[in-house]
Design a protein around this motif. Sequence first.
Motif, PDB file in Angstrom:
ATOM      1  N   GLN A   1       1.011  -1.090   0.074  1.00 56.85           N
ATOM      2  CA  GLN A   1       0.145   0.110  -0.018  1.00 56.85           C
ATOM      3  C   GLN A   1       0.923   1.366   0.157  1.00 56.85           C
ATOM      4  O   GLN A   1       1.737   1.326   0.715  1.00 56.85           O
ATOM      5  N   VAL A   2       0.642   2.322  -0.889  1.00 58.03           N
ATOM      6  CA  VAL A   2       1.243   3.343  -1.058  1.00 58.03           C
ATOM      7  C   VAL A   2       0.477   4.598  -1.420  1.00 58.03           C
ATOM      8  O   VAL A   2      -0.507   4.442  -2.214  1.00 58.03           O
ATOM      9  N   ASP A   3       0.915   5.530  -0.780  1.00 57.39           N
ATOM     10  CA  ASP A   3       0.275   7.055  -1.010  1.00 57.39           C
ATOM     11  C   ASP A   3       0.761   7.481  -2.542  1.00 57.39           C
ATOM     12  O   ASP A   3       1.857   7.439  -2.852  1.00 57.39           O
TER      13      ASP A   3
ATOM     14  N   GLY B  23       4.057   9.224  -2.385  1.00 57.39           N
ATOM     15  CA  GLY B  23       4.810   7.978  -2.555  1.00 57.39           C
ATOM     16  C   GLY B  23       5.132   7.373  -0.908  1.00 57.39           C
ATOM     17  O   GLY B  23       5.926   6.386  -1.074  1.00 57.39           O
ATOM     18  N   ARG B  24       4.447   7.848  -0.057  1.00 52.28           N
ATOM     19  CA  ARG B  24       4.577   7.285   1.428  1.00 52.28           C
ATOM     20  C   ARG B  24       4.039   5.839   1.214  1.00 52.28           C
ATOM     21  O   ARG B  24       2.904   5.644   0.980  1.00 52.28           O
ATOM     22  N   ARG B  25       4.937   5.078   1.938  1.00 50.70           N
ATOM     23  CA  ARG B  25       4.468   3.682   1.953  1.00 50.70           C
ATOM     24  C   ARG B  25       3.568   3.206   3.365  1.00 50.70           C
ATOM     25  O   ARG B  25       4.034   3.635   4.429  1.00 50.70           O
TER      26      ARG B  25
ATOM     27  N   THR C 274       3.709   0.762   5.806  1.00 47.43           N
ATOM     28  CA  THR C 274       4.388  -0.420   5.841  1.00 47.43           C
ATOM     29  C   THR C 274       3.900  -1.315   6.986  1.00 47.43           C
ATOM     30  O   THR C 274       3.008  -0.848   7.770  1.00 47.43           O
TER      31      THR C 274
END
Length: 320
Positions: A137-139, A143-145, A147
């Motif tokens: 899943q990534v924004d 690009g923030r993951r 985790t």
Amino acid sequence: MALGISPLVDFAFKKIFGSPENVRALIGLLNAVLDRASPIIAVEILNPFNYQEFADAKQIVLDVRARDDQGRSLNVEMQVSRVGGLLQRLNYYACSLYVDQMQRGGNYWTLRPAISICFLNDQLFRDTQQPHHWFEQVDMTSGRRLTGGIEVHTIELPKYNLLATKISQASRIEQWVYFLLKADQHETAELRQMFPALEFQAAIDAIDRIAAKTEDRVMYDEREKAIRDQQWLMEGTRMEARQEGLQQGMQQGLQEGMQQGLQEGLQKGRQAGVLAGQIQLLQRLLQQPEQPLEELLQLPTEKLTAQHADLQSQARLRNT
């Protein structure tokens, strides 16, 4: 003499990586795929190899479910061919592993990552030669993951180009891919020399036992035949669908060609108009640049006929 036991066959794959006595092989395979700074040290196999799973020759048992020393839930499977809904199924498995961790009255912060890994002896993403895809899943904006949640890994085996003479210089994941694809073509001693690491030695021991034990060899042969039959049926269905689609397309093209020929081929002749329409359709079916009708109608009928025949030959070859 070559062992003749392929890890691609579900029986062999499950026995190699799903048997507690071969846990070192599973750890090595997982570390090669995940390639994390903190490697896996230990795993618990949650659905260990069981002969009863393979008692029915039509049943297909492909996955190995495990939990590692960091609390992560993992599902590893081998697929010999691309099937519809594969990515959705892998995502579903990972989500199920994630949700199943939550006990009644439990806290969300106790949830650990759930990882689904699929080795595929086929091409899944035909628009790229990248063999290993890692999804999470990534924004989409930053690009923030996100985790610590769901991961899906796909490893497309045919996209690796590996040679036995250079396998010692290959990465761990490349070595495992070669082992999965080519182990059946080598003798035991040769494999031990090619793959001296302990995790590979455990996998080689498992293959050696399958080849030597009558019961295992019989069950392996049955599973190999069942998989081959399944692939044959799937490929036959695909070929029939392609042929039917081509025939429908040709029929539609004939109608389009006749219409275009009647409308725009009055001056150039009905035959030229029909041929031009069919040529355009064949170019679309073959995913070739489509020539403008005006350009085609400038060509002599003999050249249109030759071009039409050549495109028909290409279409027939594509469906063989």
